[in-house]
Structure formats: C-alpha cells, structure tokens
Design an enzyme around this catalytic site. Structure first.
Site, PDB file in Angstrom:
ATOM      1  N   LEU A  31       0.813  -1.210   0.000  1.00 36.01           N
ATOM      2  CA  LEU A  31       0.000   0.000   0.000  1.00 36.01           C
ATOM      3  C   LEU A  31       0.853   1.271   0.000  1.00 36.01           C
ATOM      4  O   LEU A  31       1.928   1.315   0.580  1.00 36.01           O
ATOM      5  CB  LEU A  31      -0.922  -0.026   1.224  1.00 36.01           C
ATOM      6  CG  LEU A  31      -1.776  -1.300   1.326  1.00 36.01           C
ATOM      7  CD1 LEU A  31      -2.640  -1.269   2.579  1.00 36.01           C
ATOM      8  CD2 LEU A  31      -2.657  -1.488   0.097  1.00 36.01           C
ATOM      9  N   HIS A  35      -3.627   4.383  -1.731  1.00 36.05           N
ATOM     10  CA  HIS A  35      -4.536   3.476  -1.021  1.00 36.05           C
ATOM     11  C   HIS A  35      -5.027   4.125   0.285  1.00 36.05           C
ATOM     12  O   HIS A  35      -6.206   4.024   0.631  1.00 36.05           O
ATOM     13  CB  HIS A  35      -3.827   2.165  -0.663  1.00 36.05           C
ATOM     14  CG  HIS A  35      -3.403   1.344  -1.837  1.00 36.05           C
ATOM     15  ND1 HIS A  35      -2.093   1.196  -2.203  1.00 36.05           N
ATOM     16  CD2 HIS A  35      -4.123   0.621  -2.726  1.00 36.05           C
ATOM     17  CE1 HIS A  35      -2.008   0.410  -3.262  1.00 36.05           C
ATOM     18  NE2 HIS A  35      -3.231   0.050  -3.605  1.00 36.05           N
ATOM     19  N   GLN A 153     -11.421  -0.506 -14.644  1.00 29.19           N
ATOM     20  CA  GLN A 153     -11.807  -1.405 -13.538  1.00 29.19           C
ATOM     21  C   GLN A 153     -13.001  -0.825 -12.777  1.00 29.19           C
ATOM     22  O   GLN A 153     -13.948  -1.543 -12.442  1.00 29.19           O
ATOM     23  CB  GLN A 153     -10.624  -1.589 -12.590  1.00 29.19           C
ATOM     24  CG  GLN A 153     -11.000  -2.297 -11.284  1.00 29.19           C
ATOM     25  CD  GLN A 153      -9.801  -2.635 -10.433  1.00 29.19           C
ATOM     26  OE1 GLN A 153      -9.105  -3.586 -10.741  1.00 29.19           O
ATOM     27  NE2 GLN A 153      -9.558  -1.891  -9.378  1.00 29.19           N
TER      28      GLN A 153
HETATM   29  O1  PAF Z   1      -7.298  -2.617  -7.859  1.00 32.51           O
HETATM   30  C1  PAF Z   1      -6.879  -3.611  -7.258  1.00 32.51           C
HETATM   31  O2  PAF Z   1      -6.003  -3.523  -6.388  1.00 32.51           O
HETATM   32  C2  PAF Z   1      -7.464  -4.970  -7.581  1.00 32.51           C
HETATM   33  O3  PAF Z   1      -7.746  -5.087  -8.931  1.00 32.51           O
HETATM   34  C3  PAF Z   1      -8.699  -5.322  -6.719  1.00 32.51           C
HETATM   35  C4  PAF Z   1      -9.853  -4.380  -6.991  1.00 32.51           C
HETATM   36  C5  PAF Z   1      -8.334  -5.272  -5.245  1.00 32.51           C
HETATM   37  C6  PAF Z   1      -9.160  -6.744  -7.056  1.00 32.51           C
HETATM   38  O4  PAF Z   1      -8.159  -7.677  -6.827  1.00 32.51           O
END
Ligand code: PAF
Length: 286
Positions: A31, A35, A153
């Site tokens: 992280l 994050h 995503q």
């Molecule tokens: O973005 C990420 O870190 C990953 O793609 C996730 C959303 C945790 C899924 O493994």
C-alpha cells in the site's frame, strides 16, 4: 487482522447490529499514499472501514507479474491502522477459492471488458469481477471505494454491482500523484532510476491529448500525437485513447471525455487516465 471468514462476518455483523455503516477498500497490498487516501474517503462515508489485502491470482495473465508482485503485509497492516482502518481482511487463497483458482465459479462482465485493458490483458477483468464479487459477499459492505486510476476497472465494478444488484454504493477516489505527475502505483517500484525519470511522460501525454482536443484537434490526431510522444520517450505503447466515460468511441456531441494510456517501460507496464470536458455544439439537456 482477520483471515477466517467466520471472524470477519462476526465483526461486521456486530457493527451492523449496532446500526453502523460499513465501508470497504479492496486492495492487493503493497500500500501507498493512494490506497490510504481511499481509506480516508471510506471513513467519510461510513462508521467503520474494512480493507482487504489479497493478491488475486485469477486477474494476472500467464506472463504477468503475479509471482513478483510486491507483498508487504506487516507494513500494510501498520499503514492501514494509521489511516483509520478498523479491520484488515487478509484471506488466503484457500478461503477465496475453496476449490482452487482453476475450479472457481467465474463472473464475466460483457461489453466494457472487451476494449483497452481488456483487449490487452485477456481474462484480467474476469478475474477482477470474480474476486470483487467474492469480496463483496464476504465483507457485505454498504459502500466500497475504488481508485479512479484504474478507470476501466471502476467502470467494470460499477456495472457488476448494478447488474448483480449488490447493495453496495460504489465510490471513486481520485488518483494520487507524485510531484512530477506520475500516478502512484505499486508497480512504480519496478522502475529503474532512468525509467522513473521518464515515467511522468505518461501523465504529460494525457495533458497533451487534452490540450490538443481543446485546441481543436480531432480525437485521432490527439491519440496519434500522444502515442508518438510516448514512443519517442522510449515507451512501448499499448494504447493512447480518447473515449467517452463509458469507454465508447466519442462522437462530436460528447463533451465529457477521458484520455487513457497504457504503456511499457522495460518490464513495467503503467496505466493512467485524465477526465476532462470539451465544449460542444450539442443542445444542453433541460
Ligand atoms: O485494484 C486492485 O487492487 C485490484 O484489482 C482489486 C480491486 C483489489 C481486485 O483484486
């Protein structure tokens, strides 16, 4: 930290019984400030914050970096606590995929996963959708926060949540950048010093696409100029694209656009994006 599903469920159930709202930040660990900013955003939306760390094997292709993906669990746990996370969910592969990743029930999101990242990383979004659905079922959050840096995503997860009626509000967290514009990413640490010096060209190429479009260039001209700029700087370009927020090709009436880039520097693949508005002649709604 909990790694058993029964413990996770007990903790979350107790909070919900007490009328508390639960936010969730899924991660693959290692992280960084990006994050932790998602954890702070989660805090603003809920009384409790759960974060997960799970390096999901099903979203990596056979030639991708699953084995060498950086794993720093102790550092992650300390950082999350400091950022205000109440509970760290760290499932093992056996908990996430009880019959093994190869035998997993999979979720495939149609349409939006066939372009850009989806076209260059076949199966990637199936893995993401599959694990995020499992994480939602495990944690049962009221709200979940995802970074805007992974633009496609986020779109896939919004679709997944809407289409499967997950009772989870999806919130987007802005991309955090170093001072020179490079978007924070766990993969930045793969860069050699020379590559790190060149890497902010990705962000500059996004700004360049925006400038060109605002100055009247066509989408195709702006895309070609960004790709050429990146190649001249030493990148191998997967795409430099201008799209609508739903990732379809834009038409002249589309005012809101997103510039997206994916490019490799040596062995490191970097992605970034930039949303912006352009004036159009289209009549305003209402
Ligand atoms: O973005 C990420 O870190 C990953 O793609 C996730 C959303 C945790 C899924 O493994």
């Amino acid at each position: 930290m909990v790694d058993a599903l029964t413990d996770l469920r007990e903790r979350v159930r107790a909070w919900k019984r007490a009328g508390e709202r639960v936010a969730f930040v899924p991660t693959m660990g290692n992280l960084h400030a990006g994050h932790f900013s998602l954890v702070r955003i989660a805090r603003e939306h809920a009384d409790r914050v759960v974060a997960s760390v799970f390096v999901n094997p099903t979203q990596f292709g056979p030639n991708e970096d699953f084995a060498r993906y950086p794993r720093t669990p102790a550092q992650d746990a300390a950082g999350l606590e400091q950022a205000g996370c109440d509970l760290l969910w760290m499932p093992g592969v056996d908990t996430m995929y009880p019959f093994g990743p190869q035998a997993a029930v999979q979720i495939r999101v149609p349409g939006i996963t066939g372009v850009l990242e989806g076209a260059h990383r076949p199966g990637h979004f199936d893995g993401v959708a599959t694990v995020v659905a499992r994480l939602f079922l495990q944690v049962q959050p009221d709200v979940a926060v995802f970074g805007l840096k992974d633009y496609q995503q986020l779109a896939v997860i919004r679709y997944l949540a809407a289409e499967l009626s997950f009772p989870v509000e999806i919130v987007a967290g802005p991309t955090r950048r170093d001072e020179d514009g490079l978007a924070l990413s766990s993969r930045n640490q793969y860069l050699s010093p020379a590559e790190r010096a060149v890497a902010p060209e990705i962000h500059r190429s996004l700004l360049d696409m925006r400038e060109r479009v605002l100055a009247g260039a066509s989408v195709a001209e702006a895309e070609a100029a960004a790709a050429a700029r990146l190649r001249a700087a030493g990148f191998e370009v997967d795409y430099a694209a201008l799209r609508r927020p739903d990732l379809r090709e834009p038409g002249p009436a589309d005012g809101r656009l997103v510039a997206l880039v994916a490019a490799r520097l040596g062995r490191t693949r970097l992605i970034d994006n930039l949303e912006f508005d352009r004036p159009t002649d289209a009549p305003k709604a209402g």
